[in-house]
Design a protein around this motif. Sequence first.
Motif, PDB file in Angstrom:
ATOM      1  N   GLU A  25       0.828  -1.213   0.000  1.00  0.00           N
ATOM      2  CA  GLU A  25       0.000   0.000   0.000  1.00  0.00           C
ATOM      3  C   GLU A  25       0.860   1.260   0.000  1.00  0.00           C
ATOM      4  N   LEU A  26       1.894   1.272   0.826  1.00  0.00           N
ATOM      5  CA  LEU A  26       2.772   2.441   0.903  1.00  0.00           C
ATOM      6  C   LEU A  26       3.467   2.706  -0.428  1.00  0.00           C
ATOM      7  N   LEU A  27       4.010   1.663  -1.025  1.00  0.00           N
ATOM      8  CA  LEU A  27       4.723   1.826  -2.292  1.00  0.00           C
ATOM      9  C   LEU A  27       3.769   2.224  -3.416  1.00  0.00           C
ATOM     10  N   SER A  28       2.560   1.654  -3.400  1.00  0.00           N
ATOM     11  CA  SER A  28       1.586   1.973  -4.439  1.00  0.00           C
ATOM     12  C   SER A  28       1.168   3.437  -4.371  1.00  0.00           C
ATOM     13  N   ARG A  29       0.896   3.911  -3.165  1.00  0.00           N
ATOM     14  CA  ARG A  29       0.501   5.318  -3.011  1.00  0.00           C
ATOM     15  C   ARG A  29       1.637   6.250  -3.427  1.00  0.00           C
ATOM     16  N   ALA A  30       2.835   5.922  -2.975  1.00  0.00           N
ATOM     17  CA  ALA A  30       3.975   6.782  -3.294  1.00  0.00           C
ATOM     18  C   ALA A  30       4.222   6.833  -4.795  1.00  0.00           C
ATOM     19  N   GLU A  31       4.037   5.705  -5.469  1.00  0.00           N
ATOM     20  CA  GLU A  31       4.262   5.675  -6.915  1.00  0.00           C
ATOM     21  C   GLU A  31       3.224   6.513  -7.655  1.00  0.00           C
ATOM     22  N   GLN A  32       1.999   6.548  -7.135  1.00  0.00           N
ATOM     23  CA  GLN A  32       0.966   7.378  -7.756  1.00  0.00           C
ATOM     24  C   GLN A  32       1.381   8.844  -7.759  1.00  0.00           C
ATOM     25  N   TRP A  33       2.037   9.258  -6.685  1.00  0.00           N
ATOM     26  CA  TRP A  33       2.407  10.667  -6.553  1.00  0.00           C
ATOM     27  C   TRP A  33       3.763  10.975  -7.172  1.00  0.00           C
ATOM     28  N   ALA A  34       4.678  10.015  -7.109  1.00  0.00           N
ATOM     29  CA  ALA A  34       6.025  10.266  -7.637  1.00  0.00           C
ATOM     30  C   ALA A  34       6.092  10.050  -9.143  1.00  0.00           C
ATOM     31  N   GLY A  35       5.216   9.180  -9.653  1.00  0.00           N
ATOM     32  CA  GLY A  35       5.248   8.878 -11.079  1.00  0.00           C
ATOM     33  C   GLY A  35       5.553   7.414 -11.320  1.00  0.00           C
ATOM     34  N   HIS A  36       4.996   6.869 -12.382  1.00  0.00           N
ATOM     35  CA  HIS A  36       5.147   5.451 -12.690  1.00  0.00           C
ATOM     36  C   HIS A  36       6.615   5.061 -12.837  1.00  0.00           C
ATOM     37  N   ARG A  88       9.058   5.348 -10.957  1.00  0.00           N
ATOM     38  CA  ARG A  88      10.097   6.178 -10.345  1.00  0.00           C
ATOM     39  C   ARG A  88      10.611   5.599  -9.032  1.00  0.00           C
ATOM     40  N   LEU A  89       9.884   4.620  -8.471  1.00  0.00           N
ATOM     41  CA  LEU A  89      10.330   4.004  -7.222  1.00  0.00           C
ATOM     42  C   LEU A  89      11.046   2.683  -7.454  1.00  0.00           C
ATOM     43  N   ARG A  90      11.245   2.331  -8.707  1.00  0.00           N
ATOM     44  CA  ARG A  90      11.925   1.076  -9.004  1.00  0.00           C
ATOM     45  C   ARG A  90      13.322   1.077  -8.373  1.00  0.00           C
TER      46      ARG A  90
END
Length: 235
Positions: free
Chosen positions: A71-82, A84-86
């Motif tokens: 959930e944390l990673l999914s939310r952060a990716e929505q805001w940071a951009g597809h 970008r958290l890889r």
Amino acid sequence: MFDPDADRALPDLTDEQQRAVVHDGSSLLIVAGAGTGKTTTLSARLAHLVANGVPPERIMLLTFSRRAATELLSRAEQWAGHDRLRGAWGGTFHAVANRLLRRYGRSVGIDPDFTLLDQGDQADLLALVRDELSSDSTPQRRRARKELLASALSRVVNTRQPLDVVLRQHHPWVADQADELRATYGAYIARKRERHLVDYDDLLSLWRALVQDPEAGPLVASRFDHVLVDEYQDT
């Protein structure tokens, strides 16, 4: 310095949440219970770091459950951009420990190709070595169940209390079997080493040993610039 324009995609936050998200410098402890927005805050913090140029592989995110990590990673990716958290090291404490030990396990005497025992496998192995050591002096009806063997050992490892104390406080009906259990645990540990096995409690104990190692510890620490910990359990 962080660029405030990089945070335009973040969700609406309270003033307190905003201060936590953009905090720069020393460690920060947030005391918040269930339903207070800590997941949103931590996710926004992660997105904020990446949006401001922190390489995701330099960030470690630790949670107690897989669901929370996802959930944390999914939310952060929505805001940071597809995508970008890889590369971010996100997961449960055990998952991250497992990953680190696969890379640096030799520093603490562990083969990186170890086999991880789940809770059921651990209980089965404990029962097996107990039965191999048994002299039939303890009636079957009074023998500790394999689940109790695993539970008592886990409590000893995690609280660092002596076995006798753990049995008296939590399993008094088998307190008179302390010597048998102690022998069982010794044989269990030896069997794990012989077969390159690691259980869930080992993951955390070995991680602790890893960061305390004079050579491997600084190497592991140097991999990360930010460590985010979601340590409150709602359930």
